[in-house]
Motif scaffolding. Structure first.
Motif, PDB file in Angstrom:
ATOM      1  N   GLY A  99       9.777   9.638   8.678  1.00  0.00           N
ATOM      2  CA  GLY A  99       9.076  10.438   7.779  1.00  0.00           C
ATOM      3  C   GLY A  99       9.934  10.818   7.220  1.00  0.00           C
ATOM      4  N   LEU A 100       8.461   9.494   7.041  1.00  0.00           N
ATOM      5  CA  LEU A 100       7.704   9.378   5.458  1.00  0.00           C
ATOM      6  C   LEU A 100       6.794   9.384   5.262  1.00  0.00           C
ATOM      7  N   LEU A 101       5.927  10.175   6.111  1.00  0.00           N
ATOM      8  CA  LEU A 101       4.276  10.648   5.768  1.00  0.00           C
ATOM      9  C   LEU A 101       4.620  11.933   6.236  1.00  0.00           C
ATOM     10  N   SER A 102       3.077  12.471   5.087  1.00  0.00           N
ATOM     11  CA  SER A 102       3.442  14.194   5.935  1.00  0.00           C
ATOM     12  C   SER A 102       2.504  14.429   6.653  1.00  0.00           C
ATOM     13  N   SER A 103       2.268  15.331   7.211  1.00  0.00           N
ATOM     14  CA  SER A 103       1.956  15.616   8.605  1.00  0.00           C
ATOM     15  C   SER A 103       0.233  15.258   8.772  1.00  0.00           C
ATOM     16  N   ALA A 104      -0.250  15.841   7.516  1.00  0.00           N
ATOM     17  CA  ALA A 104      -0.801  15.939   7.030  1.00  0.00           C
ATOM     18  C   ALA A 104      -2.333  14.623   7.852  1.00  0.00           C
ATOM     19  N   GLY A 105      -3.376  14.357   8.379  1.00  0.00           N
ATOM     20  CA  GLY A 105      -4.430  12.974   8.267  1.00  0.00           C
ATOM     21  C   GLY A 105      -4.574  12.468   9.661  1.00  0.00           C
ATOM     22  N   SER A 106      -4.907  11.506   9.609  1.00  0.00           N
ATOM     23  CA  SER A 106      -5.509  11.095  11.257  1.00  0.00           C
ATOM     24  C   SER A 106      -4.326   9.514  11.432  1.00  0.00           C
ATOM     25  N   HIS A 107      -5.286   9.267  12.394  1.00  0.00           N
ATOM     26  CA  HIS A 107      -3.781   8.595  13.174  1.00  0.00           C
ATOM     27  C   HIS A 107      -3.597   7.508  12.718  1.00  0.00           C
ATOM     28  N   ARG A 136       0.136  11.313   2.986  1.00  0.00           N
ATOM     29  CA  ARG A 136       0.664  11.557   1.556  1.00  0.00           C
ATOM     30  C   ARG A 136       2.367  10.883   2.157  1.00  0.00           C
ATOM     31  N   THR A 137       2.907  10.285   0.964  1.00  0.00           N
ATOM     32  CA  THR A 137       4.265   9.807   1.625  1.00  0.00           C
ATOM     33  C   THR A 137       4.995  10.274   0.511  1.00  0.00           C
ATOM     34  N   GLN A 138       6.006  10.604   1.896  1.00  0.00           N
ATOM     35  CA  GLN A 138       7.398  11.681   1.322  1.00  0.00           C
ATOM     36  C   GLN A 138       8.602  10.836   1.096  1.00  0.00           C
ATOM     37  N   VAL A 157       4.182   5.551  -5.714  1.00  0.00           N
ATOM     38  CA  VAL A 157       4.441   5.524  -7.156  1.00  0.00           C
ATOM     39  C   VAL A 157       3.258   6.646  -8.120  1.00  0.00           C
ATOM     40  N   SER A 158       2.104   6.399  -7.430  1.00  0.00           N
ATOM     41  CA  SER A 158       1.409   7.367  -8.569  1.00  0.00           C
ATOM     42  C   SER A 158       1.030   8.115  -7.076  1.00  0.00           C
ATOM     43  N   GLY A 159       1.408   8.447  -6.015  1.00  0.00           N
ATOM     44  CA  GLY A 159       1.258  10.382  -5.334  1.00  0.00           C
ATOM     45  C   GLY A 159       0.090   9.644  -4.795  1.00  0.00           C
ATOM     46  N   ASP A 160      -0.809   9.255  -4.871  1.00  0.00           N
ATOM     47  CA  ASP A 160      -2.164   9.196  -4.284  1.00  0.00           C
ATOM     48  C   ASP A 160      -1.481   9.187  -2.671  1.00  0.00           C
ATOM     49  N   SER A 171       0.858  -1.040  -0.193  1.00  0.00           N
ATOM     50  CA  SER A 171      -0.325   0.168   0.038  1.00  0.00           C
ATOM     51  C   SER A 171       0.811   1.520   0.125  1.00  0.00           C
ATOM     52  N   PHE A 172       2.119   1.001   0.890  1.00  0.00           N
ATOM     53  CA  PHE A 172       2.838   2.188   0.894  1.00  0.00           C
ATOM     54  C   PHE A 172       3.503   1.994  -0.691  1.00  0.00           C
ATOM     55  N   LEU A 173       4.106   1.892  -1.114  1.00  0.00           N
ATOM     56  CA  LEU A 173       4.887   1.501  -2.623  1.00  0.00           C
ATOM     57  C   LEU A 173       3.572   2.417  -3.798  1.00  0.00           C
TER      58      LEU A 173
END
Length: 284
Positions: free
Chosen positions: A47-55, A61-63, A20-23, A14-16
């Motif tokens: 540090g692989l996810l953006s801070s926005a969103g729920s727990h 979003r991946t970064q 790849v898609s940017g979704d 799911s992370f990959l």
């Protein structure tokens, strides 16, 4: 452990997919919620996810944590080749690099280290793992070419350089999606063999149990019962090793509709031989 390993691979995919898609990152349907939450929490700490969103991971979003290469390290025994091949398939699906680091260690050293752990496993578990574990086979499996086998008894700086070289070589040669054919057949055969060995082992154990009961009913002496058990277990090990090496699978495909089950064939042969062994003790 099998279920936990499966859930981890589903979370990783799911992370990959999001990477790849940017979704936005979304939880896999099959993964249990606790497993997904642990995975998301780990990604956040790295540090692989953006801070926005729920727990729960929804809306994240991946970064990339750094500008350099991104490594995913799966720290597990992966004692069957088939387990490792599942990770390779994931790398191939997303055209990623793949490599293996296999730590070879004498059984006695493993037992000593285990006893020093805060929560050691029973010795028999370590011994069983030592018997089951399958080393990378660079000659037989093309997909295991990027593998490094190290003696984990005493690490050296030279080994660190070898690991860095392994990672560099893997990064330069990502797995291509169309690289299937021969290596797919080899891997399918390995998966088939692992499944067949497990089935045959379970059946042979039942055969031994019944054989020992028959010998006891026929009044075989207790002193000879031990020798009988050792002989039967040695015979079982030989049958399973033949099956593991593929001597019973060379021209077979895992399709019960077209071919006989190799595990059943081995178990049947073992039952015949085991009966002959028991008769030696009964008719002494």
């Amino acid at each position: 452990w099998k279920q936990s390993r499966r859930e981890l691979l589903e979370c990783l995919e799911s992370f990959l997919r999001a990477l790849v898609s940017g979704d936005p990152l979304s939880a896999p349907a099959a993964a249990a919620q606790p497993a997904w939450e642990r995975f998301v929490d780990c990604c956040r700490q790295q540090g692989l996810l953006s801070s926005a969103g729920s727990h729960t991971g929804a809306g994240y979003r991946t970064q990339a944590a750094t500008a350099g290469p991104l490594y995913f390290i799966l720290d597990d025994n992966f004692y069957y080749q088939s387990m490792r091949y599942e990770v390779y398939q994931l790398a191939r699906k997303y055209s990623l690099s793949f490599c293996q680091l296999f730590l070879e260690c004498p059984l006695e050293c493993c037992l000593q280290r285990n006893r020093l752990r805060s929560h050691p496993l029973p010795d028999q578990i370590i011994c069983l793992m030592a018997r089951k574990i399958e080393m990378p086979d660079l000659k037989k499996n093309a997909w295991e070419q990027n593998s490094l086998i190290l003696n984990s008894f005493d690490g050296t700086s030279e080994e660190n350089e070898q690991i860095i070289s392994l990672l560099a070589a893997a990064l330069e040669n990502p797995v291509k999606q169309n690289e299937e054919n021969t290596e797919q057949k080899e891997a399918d055969r390995a998966i088939c063999a692992a499944s067949a060995v497990h089935q045959a082992d379970q059946t042979c154990r039942r055969v031994i149990s019944q054989a020992m009961k028959d010998a006891k009913d026929k009044n075989v002496l207790p002193s000879e019962m031990k020798s009988l058990a050792e002989e039967l277990n040695k015979l079982k090990a030989e049958f399973l090793e033949d099956l593991r090496q593929g001597s019973n699978l060379k021209n077979q495909i895992c399709s019960q509709n077209q071919y006989s089950n190799p595990a059943i064939s081995v178990a049947s042969s073992f039952q015949y031989e085991a009966k002959n062994v028991v008769n030696k003790y009964i008719f002494k």
